[in-house]
Design a protein around this motif. Structure first.
Motif, short mmCIF file in Angstrom:
data_model
loop_
_atom_site.label_atom_id
_atom_site.label_comp_id
_atom_site.label_asym_id
_atom_site.label_seq_id
_atom_site.Cartn_x
_atom_site.Cartn_y
_atom_site.Cartn_z
N LEU A 195 0.86 -1.18 0.00
CA LEU A 195 0.00 0.00 0.00
C LEU A 195 0.89 1.23 0.00
N VAL A 196 0.58 2.17 -0.87
CA VAL A 196 1.38 3.38 -1.02
C VAL A 196 0.53 4.61 -0.76
N VAL A 197 1.01 5.46 0.13
CA VAL A 197 0.39 6.77 0.32
C VAL A 197 1.22 7.76 -0.49
N ASN A 198 0.69 8.14 -1.64
CA ASN A 198 1.40 9.09 -2.50
C ASN A 198 1.13 10.52 -2.01
N LYS A 199 1.90 11.46 -2.52
CA LYS A 199 1.78 12.86 -2.12
C LYS A 199 2.02 13.00 -0.61
N SER A 200 3.05 12.30 -0.14
CA SER A 200 3.35 12.25 1.29
C SER A 200 3.84 13.57 1.85
N ASP A 201 4.09 14.54 0.98
CA ASP A 201 4.52 15.86 1.44
C ASP A 201 3.33 16.68 1.96
N ARG A 202 2.12 16.18 1.78
CA ARG A 202 0.94 16.87 2.30
C ARG A 202 0.77 16.61 3.79
N GLU A 203 0.16 17.55 4.49
CA GLU A 203 0.05 17.48 5.95
C GLU A 203 -0.79 16.28 6.42
N ASP A 204 -1.80 15.92 5.64
CA ASP A 204 -2.68 14.84 6.08
C ASP A 204 -2.22 13.45 5.62
N ALA A 205 -1.01 13.35 5.07
CA ALA A 205 -0.51 12.07 4.58
C ALA A 205 -0.29 11.07 5.71
N ASP A 206 0.27 11.53 6.82
CA ASP A 206 0.52 10.63 7.95
C ASP A 206 -0.79 10.05 8.49
N GLU A 207 -1.81 10.88 8.54
CA GLU A 207 -3.10 10.41 9.03
C GLU A 207 -3.67 9.32 8.13
N THR A 208 -3.53 9.53 6.81
CA THR A 208 -4.01 8.52 5.86
C THR A 208 -3.24 7.22 6.02
N ALA A 209 -1.92 7.32 6.20
CA ALA A 209 -1.10 6.12 6.38
C ALA A 209 -1.51 5.36 7.64
N LYS A 210 -1.80 6.07 8.70
CA LYS A 210 -2.22 5.43 9.95
C LYS A 210 -3.57 4.74 9.79
N HIS A 211 -4.47 5.37 9.02
CA HIS A 211 -5.77 4.75 8.75
C HIS A 211 -5.56 3.41 8.02
N LEU A 212 -4.70 3.43 7.02
CA LEU A 212 -4.45 2.21 6.23
C LEU A 212 -3.82 1.12 7.10
N GLU A 213 -2.87 1.51 7.93
CA GLU A 213 -2.22 0.54 8.81
C GLU A 213 -3.22 -0.09 9.77
N GLY A 214 -4.16 0.72 10.27
CA GLY A 214 -5.19 0.19 11.15
C GLY A 214 -6.14 -0.73 10.44
N MET A 215 -6.43 -0.43 9.17
CA MET A 215 -7.37 -1.23 8.40
C MET A 215 -6.81 -2.60 8.04
N LEU A 216 -5.48 -2.72 7.98
CA LEU A 216 -4.89 -3.99 7.59
C LEU A 216 -5.24 -5.11 8.56
N SER A 217 -5.48 -4.76 9.80
CA SER A 217 -5.84 -5.78 10.79
C SER A 217 -7.22 -6.37 10.52
N LEU A 218 -8.02 -5.68 9.68
CA LEU A 218 -9.36 -6.16 9.36
C LEU A 218 -9.38 -7.08 8.15
N ARG A 219 -8.24 -7.17 7.45
CA ARG A 219 -8.21 -7.98 6.24
C ARG A 219 -8.34 -9.46 6.54
N SER A 220 -9.11 -10.15 5.72
CA SER A 220 -9.25 -11.59 5.87
C SER A 220 -8.24 -12.30 4.98
N GLY A 221 -7.99 -13.57 5.27
CA GLY A 221 -7.08 -14.35 4.44
C GLY A 221 -5.64 -14.23 4.90
N PRO A 222 -4.71 -14.79 4.09
CA PRO A 222 -3.31 -14.90 4.50
C PRO A 222 -2.50 -13.62 4.37
#
Length: 311
Positions: A195-222
């Motif tokens: 998963l890539v958070v592009n445009k990471s120079d924007r202020e809200d990029a870290d927040e988006t990355a944290k959202h994605l990292e949190g969502m990974l725990s919800l993924r099913s399968g291997p």
């Protein structure tokens, strides 16, 4: 007449395997248009499939997929590696073809013999690709391109078909493009290897990355060990690290890569068989057919296919 077609096909295959870019362009057009010529070509090249590494890039519109792919091409070219790109664009309402033609945003590579870029129209096909994307990637493979990048149309919904074609799927996101739950509904995150958070120079990029990292725990399968990388394609920050991550994941694809390709070949074989059957039944007649008439139409189509094979 048949001998002439066969001779032309053999000549095209020979030129393509020799690395002639014009032959590759012609072959891709034949496959994109479909029909008997496309089937004959893919069958003639089938022994040359399976050598290339295929990386898919998907994500919502505005995430910066094209710019990111462009910067990654630069990284691989610095190492002397040849790269082919299949970029799936929205259909043009005027011409019916790809909106961006030969991908104007990657025009810097147009004079580089180590880069081949082909744009193709989605033509209304769902899943983020076009109907012929699988075969077009195989043709690039047969032409000797060792690394193939496929960029999806960016429709933002149901772009999961790329996982059937690519050895590795990269999901590109950008800050502020909507709530993260929509990505789950679309199924995109389920198929991401990176998963890539592009445009990471924007202020809200870290927040988006944290959202994605949190969502990974919800993924099913291997697929639980998935990296979330911050990248800015416009400044090239983090692009080298992304390239290294892609290379590393490709080296460990192993048996899963071969199993995926075997499964894809089976699916394509069924689809081609079904398409050839339905092609013999006019759309306007199908709705009026009863079950017995449909069965008869299918048997006639199968019979005509058997005659073609014998000829």
């Amino acid at each position: 007449m048949a001998d002439n077609r066969k001779a032309k096909l053999e000549a095209l295959v020979e030129r393509l395997r020799a690395g002639d870019p014009r032959a590759l362009g012609r072959a891709l057009t034949i496959v994109e248009n479909g029909g008997a010529a496309a089937m004959a070509l893919t069958e003639a090249l089938s022994g040359s499939f399976g050598k290339a590494l295929i990386v898919g890039f998907t994500g919502p519109p505005g995430a910066g997929k094209s710019t990111l792919v462009d910067t990654l091409i630069h990284e691989w070219r610095r190492e002397g590696r040849s790269v082919a790109v299949l970029a799936v664009d929205p259909v043009s309402p005027v011409s019916g073809g790809a909106v961006l033609g030969d991908r104007t945003r990657m025009g810097a590579h147009s004079l580089d013999d180590g880069v081949f870029i082909r744009s193709v129209s989605a033509r209304g096909h769902l899943g983020g690709l076009c109907a012929a994307a699988h075969d077009m990637a195989d043709v690039m493979d047969a032409a000797g391109w060792p690394l193939i990048l496929i960029e999806t149309v960016g429709a933002g919904q149901s772009e999961t078909e790329i996982a059937q074609v690519a050895d590795l799927s990269v999901v590109v996101c950008a800050p502020g493009l909507g709530d993260e739950l929509q990505a789950i509904k679309a199924g995109i995150l389920e198929i991401g290897d990176i998963l890539v958070v592009n445009k990471s120079d924007r202020e809200d990029a870290d927040e988006t990355a944290k959202h994605l990292e949190g969502m990974l725990s919800l993924r099913s399968g291997p697929k639980r060990e998935v990296s979330v990388l911050r990248v800015s394609a416009s400044t090239r920050s983090g692009v080298s690290a992304l390239k290294d991550a892609v290379d590393q994941r490709l080296t460990t694809a192993g048996a899963d890569r071969q199993n995926k390709r075997t499964a894809r070949k089976r699916v394509l074989a069924v689809q081609r068989f079904a398409n050839r059957i339905t092609a013999g039944i006019p759309d306007e007649d199908f709705a009026a057919m009863g079950a017995v008439e449909v069965d008869r139409a299918i048997m006639r189509a199968i019979g005509s296919m058997s005659i073609e094979t014998e000829e």
